[in-house]
Write an enzyme that holds these catalytic residues in place. Structure first.
Site, PDB file in Angstrom:
ATOM      1  N   TYR A   1      29.159  42.408 -32.704  1.00 54.80           N
ATOM      2  CA  TYR A   1      27.803  42.568 -33.459  1.00 54.80           C
ATOM      3  C   TYR A   1      26.847  43.471 -33.016  1.00 54.80           C
ATOM      4  O   TYR A   1      25.798  43.960 -33.766  1.00 54.80           O
ATOM      5  CB  TYR A   1      26.792  41.511 -33.304  1.00 54.80           C
ATOM      6  CG  TYR A   1      27.083  40.080 -34.121  1.00 54.80           C
ATOM      7  CD1 TYR A   1      28.368  39.285 -33.658  1.00 54.80           C
ATOM      8  CD2 TYR A   1      25.944  40.136 -34.402  1.00 54.80           C
ATOM      9  CE1 TYR A   1      28.406  37.970 -33.873  1.00 54.80           C
ATOM     10  CE2 TYR A   1      26.752  38.561 -36.132  1.00 54.80           C
ATOM     11  CZ  TYR A   1      27.772  37.995 -35.798  1.00 54.80           C
ATOM     12  OH  TYR A   1      28.358  37.028 -36.226  1.00 54.80           O
TER      13      TYR A   1
ATOM     14  N   LYS B   1      37.503  33.306 -24.388  1.00 57.30           N
ATOM     15  CA  LYS B   1      38.930  33.506 -24.877  1.00 57.30           C
ATOM     16  C   LYS B   1      39.233  34.531 -23.484  1.00 57.30           C
ATOM     17  O   LYS B   1      40.256  35.127 -23.845  1.00 57.30           O
ATOM     18  CB  LYS B   1      38.961  33.578 -26.566  1.00 57.30           C
ATOM     19  CG  LYS B   1      40.070  33.232 -26.566  1.00 57.30           C
ATOM     20  CD  LYS B   1      40.713  32.403 -27.491  1.00 57.30           C
ATOM     21  CE  LYS B   1      42.451  32.466 -27.787  1.00 57.30           C
ATOM     22  NZ  LYS B   1      42.442  30.720 -28.343  1.00 57.30           N
TER      23      LYS B   1
ATOM     24  N   ASP C   1      38.948  27.569 -29.486  1.00 56.01           N
ATOM     25  CA  ASP C   1      39.400  26.884 -30.145  1.00 56.01           C
ATOM     26  C   ASP C   1      39.312  24.965 -29.898  1.00 56.01           C
ATOM     27  O   ASP C   1      38.486  24.572 -31.063  1.00 56.01           O
ATOM     28  CB  ASP C   1      40.332  27.206 -30.676  1.00 56.01           C
ATOM     29  CG  ASP C   1      41.119  27.566 -29.160  1.00 56.01           C
ATOM     30  OD1 ASP C   1      40.772  28.159 -28.126  1.00 56.01           O
ATOM     31  OD2 ASP C   1      42.119  27.963 -28.958  1.00 56.01           O
TER      32      ASP C   1
ATOM     33  N   ASP D   1      27.258  32.325 -33.046  1.00 59.82           N
ATOM     34  CA  ASP D   1      27.470  32.432 -34.601  1.00 59.82           C
ATOM     35  C   ASP D   1      28.320  31.269 -35.397  1.00 59.82           C
ATOM     36  O   ASP D   1      27.603  30.384 -35.450  1.00 59.82           O
ATOM     37  CB  ASP D   1      27.516  33.417 -34.752  1.00 59.82           C
ATOM     38  CG  ASP D   1      26.356  34.156 -36.173  1.00 59.82           C
ATOM     39  OD1 ASP D   1      25.816  33.567 -36.434  1.00 59.82           O
ATOM     40  OD2 ASP D   1      27.677  34.762 -37.420  1.00 59.82           O
TER      41      ASP D   1
END
Ligand code: NAD
Length: 359
Positions: A124, A191, A224, A248
Site C-alpha cells: 500500500y 507468507k 492462505d 485488508d
C-alpha cells in the site's frame, strides 16, 4: 464534560450513516462538540484540495475523529484520500473487530475476532513502476544485475517493503491491545515461507515481541491457511495481526462471517490520534437513498466511546444496537436477506436504537 471530536461526514452514504451515528451517540447522554470537516471531492471543489490542512489540524488538536467513508476519485490527486489521511496523521494501526450479534444472518455463531492491520507500508505504500517507462526499465536492469532474475519487459511493478520498525509498532500494538481488552491470543499472519525478507522479517519480529508477553498466547499462520481456517473454525481466532494487504483482505473475510460490511466497524490509531470509521466504502449507488446499514458506523462510535473512557455509555450503546438486531424489526435490507421488502432505512435504525437507549 464535553468531548471535542472532528466529525467528517464523508460522501456517498457517509453523511447518512454518520448522522445516524451522531444522533445515537448523543442519545447516550455523553456530550460532544462536533468540529465538522470536509475531505475528498467536495473539499476539492470547495478548497482546491482533497485533504485540507484545516481538517488535519482539527484532528491533531482534538485527537479523536469520527469519519464517514470517502470516495477515491479516479484519475488525479492522491491515490486515496483515506490512505493520505492515515499517513499524514501517522495512524499506523487499523483495528477491525468482527463479532456476531444474535439475529444477524450468518452461518456462524459466537465469532469475536479483532483484526489488527498494519496501516502504513507493504504493497500500500504506493511505490509503483508503470509498464514500459524508462524508470521501470532501469529498475528491471538493476534487479537482473543484483539477482540474476529477469522480469518480463511488459511488466508493471509494485514494491512491497516491510520494515522492522513498523512491524515492531504494529505487533507491540496488538499485544498491548490484547492486554488492555483482555483478549487471549495473537496470531501473526504472513507468507514467510515465500517472502523470506519481508514477511519473514514480520514473523521474526512477532516472535521476538511475543517473548515479552508471556501472559498472551501467540501463534502464527501462513495467510492462505489462515483464510481457510477463518472460514472453517472462526472461533479459534482472537486477534490476528497482519501486514497491510493481508489485513485488508482478511478483515473483509471476517466481516463476511458476521453479517457483512454493514456490521464491520473500525478504527485507525496512532500513538495519540484515533480516527473511527467503518470498514465499508461510500457505496455510491446507494447514496441519498436512506438505505444502507448504519450499524458498522455506530459500532465504530462504540469503539470511540471506549477510547474516550466512556465504557458504561459504550456498553449501553452496544446493547441497544444488539437489541435492535435481535428484535429484527427495524433493520436494513442486508440483515433481512429473506424479506428485504420488510427492511427499514438508515434513519429508522437510528430511531430504533435511540428508543432502546431511552427505553
Ligand atoms: P463499498 O464498501 O462502498 O461497497 C461494497 C458493497 O457493500 C456494495 O454492494 C455496497 O452497497 C455494500 N455496502 C457497503 N456499505 C454498506 C452498509 N453500510 N450497509 C449495507 N451494505 C453496504 O466498496 P466499493 O464499492 O469498493 O467502494 C466505493 C468507494 O468507497 C470507492 O471510491 C472506494 O475507494 C471508497 N472506499 C472508501 C473507504 C473509506 O473511506 N475508508 C473504504 C473503502 C472504500
Amino acid at each position: 464534560m464535553s468531548y471535542n471530536i472532528t466529525f467528517i461526514p464523508g460522501d456517498g452514504v457517509g453523511p447518512e450513516v454518520t448522522e445516524a451515528t451522531r444522533r445515537v451517540l448523543e442519545a447516550t447522554g455523553v456530550s460532544f462538540n462536533w468540529d465538522i470537516g470536509t475531505i475528498g471531492e467536495a473539499a476539492q471543489e470547495q478548497y482546491g484540495t482533497l485533504l485540507p490542512g484545516s481538517v488535519l489540524e482539527s484532528i491533531r488538536k482534538n485527537r479523536v475523529a469520527l469519519k464517514g467513508p470517502v470516495t477515491t476519485p479516479v484519475g488525479s490527486g492522491f491515490r486515496s484520500v483515506n490512505v493520505a489521511l492515515r499517513k499524514a496523521l501517522g495512524l499506523y494501526a487499523c483495528l477491525r473487530p468482527c463479532k456476531t450479534y444474535t439475529g444477524v444472518p450468518s452461518p456462524f455463531k459466537d465469532v469475536d475476532i479483532v483484526v489488527v492491520r498494519e496501516n502504513m507500508e507493504d504493497l500500500y505504500s504506493g511505490i509503483e513502476f508503470e509498464k514500459a517507462t524508462p524508470d521501470t526499465a532501469r529498475l528491471m536492469e538493476f534487479i537482473q544485475q543484483a539477482t540474476g532474475e529477469g522480469i518480463l519487459s511488459d511488466s508493471g511493478i509494485s514494491i512491497k517493503a516491510i520494515s522492522e520498525t513498523r512491524s515492531q509498532n504494529i505487533i507491540r500494538f496488538a499485544f498491548e491491545y490484547a492486554r488492555e481488552y483482555h483478549r487471549r491470543k495473537i496470531t501473526a499472519v504472513h507468507k514467510a515461507n515465500i517472502m523470506k525478507y519481508s514477511d519473514g522479517l514480520f514473523l521474526s519480529v512477532a516472535r521476538e515481541i511475543a517473548a515479552e508477553y508471556s501472559d498472551v498466547e501467540f501463534e502464527d499462520r501462513i495467510v492462505d491457511n489462515m483464510a481457510m481456517q477463518l472460514v472453517q473454525k472462526p472461533r479459534q481466532y482472537d486477534v490476528p495481526v497482519t501486514p497491510n494487504l493481508y489485513g485488508d483482505i482478511l478483515s473483509d473475510l471476517c466481516a463476511g462471517l458476521v453479517g457483512g460490511l454493514g456490521m464491520a466497524p473500525g478504527a485507525n490509531l496512532g500513538d495519540d490520534i484515533a480516527v473511527f470509521e467503518a470498514t465499508h466504502g461510500s457505496a455510491p449507488k446507494n447514496a441519498g437513498m436512506n438505505k444502507v446499514n448504519p450499524m458498522a458506523m455506530m459500532l465504530s462510535g462504540v469503539m470511540m466511546l471506549h477510547h474516550l473512557g466512556e465504557n458504561e455509555a459504550a456498553d449501553r450503546m452496544e446493547t441497544a444496537i444488539a437489541a435492535v438486531i435481535t428484535e429484527g424489526k427495524n433493520v436494513t435490507y442486508d440483515l433481512k436477506p429473506d424479506a428485504p421488502e420488510n427492511a427499514v432505512g438508515t434513519s429508522q435504525v437510528a430511531d430504533a436504537v435511540i428508543e432502546k437507549l431511552r427505553g
